[in-house]
Design an enzyme around this catalytic site. Sequence first.
Site, PDB file in Angstrom:
ATOM      1  N   CYS A 205      -4.761   7.043  -2.141  1.00  0.00           N
ATOM      2  CA  CYS A 205      -5.146   5.922  -1.534  1.00  0.00           C
ATOM      3  C   CYS A 205      -6.635   6.227  -1.565  1.00  0.00           C
ATOM      4  O   CYS A 205      -7.235   6.948  -2.255  1.00  0.00           O
ATOM      5  CB  CYS A 205      -4.390   5.423  -0.151  1.00  0.00           C
ATOM      6  SG  CYS A 205      -4.982   6.869   0.953  1.00  0.00           S
ATOM      7  N   TYR A 206      -7.295   5.694  -0.522  1.00  0.00           N
ATOM      8  CA  TYR A 206      -8.871   6.099  -0.301  1.00  0.00           C
ATOM      9  C   TYR A 206      -8.945   7.314   0.233  1.00  0.00           C
ATOM     10  O   TYR A 206     -10.057   8.194  -0.339  1.00  0.00           O
ATOM     11  CB  TYR A 206      -9.500   4.969   0.679  1.00  0.00           C
ATOM     12  CG  TYR A 206      -9.420   3.524   0.253  1.00  0.00           C
ATOM     13  CD1 TYR A 206     -10.289   3.136  -0.711  1.00  0.00           C
ATOM     14  CD2 TYR A 206      -8.253   2.667   0.834  1.00  0.00           C
ATOM     15  CE1 TYR A 206     -10.184   1.523  -1.306  1.00  0.00           C
ATOM     16  CE2 TYR A 206      -8.372   1.571   0.146  1.00  0.00           C
ATOM     17  CZ  TYR A 206      -9.276   0.900  -0.667  1.00  0.00           C
ATOM     18  OH  TYR A 206      -9.163  -0.373  -1.116  1.00  0.00           O
TER      19      TYR A 206
END
EC number: 2.8.1.1
Length: 105
Positions: free
Chosen positions: A64-65
């Site tokens: 993800c981020y």
Amino acid sequence: MEQFEAISIEQAHSRWQEGGVVVDIRDPQSFAAAHVPGATHLTNETLPDFVRGADFEAPVMVICYHGISSRNAAQYLISQGFDSVYSIDGGFEAWQHRYPQDTQA
């Protein structure tokens, strides 16, 4: 495996080089701008097709981020029957910083 395992960027990179599956759960614009080569963009819309075509015994790494949202997604994949699921600590931000040569648009 009843629960996902958190792995470092270095561990993820090594598994990716060995052919490991990477699923990216970031928004479409972020994925389009840059992602791990060969990564599958996993969204609510693409999830059913991903699950239908998946090898449940193959290790799956979720990115993800920053490595936070991937934990929930990894646990969800475990609940769907995947055997080996990993959440990548540091997320794509850390991957891009550590391995800019292994990032593509």
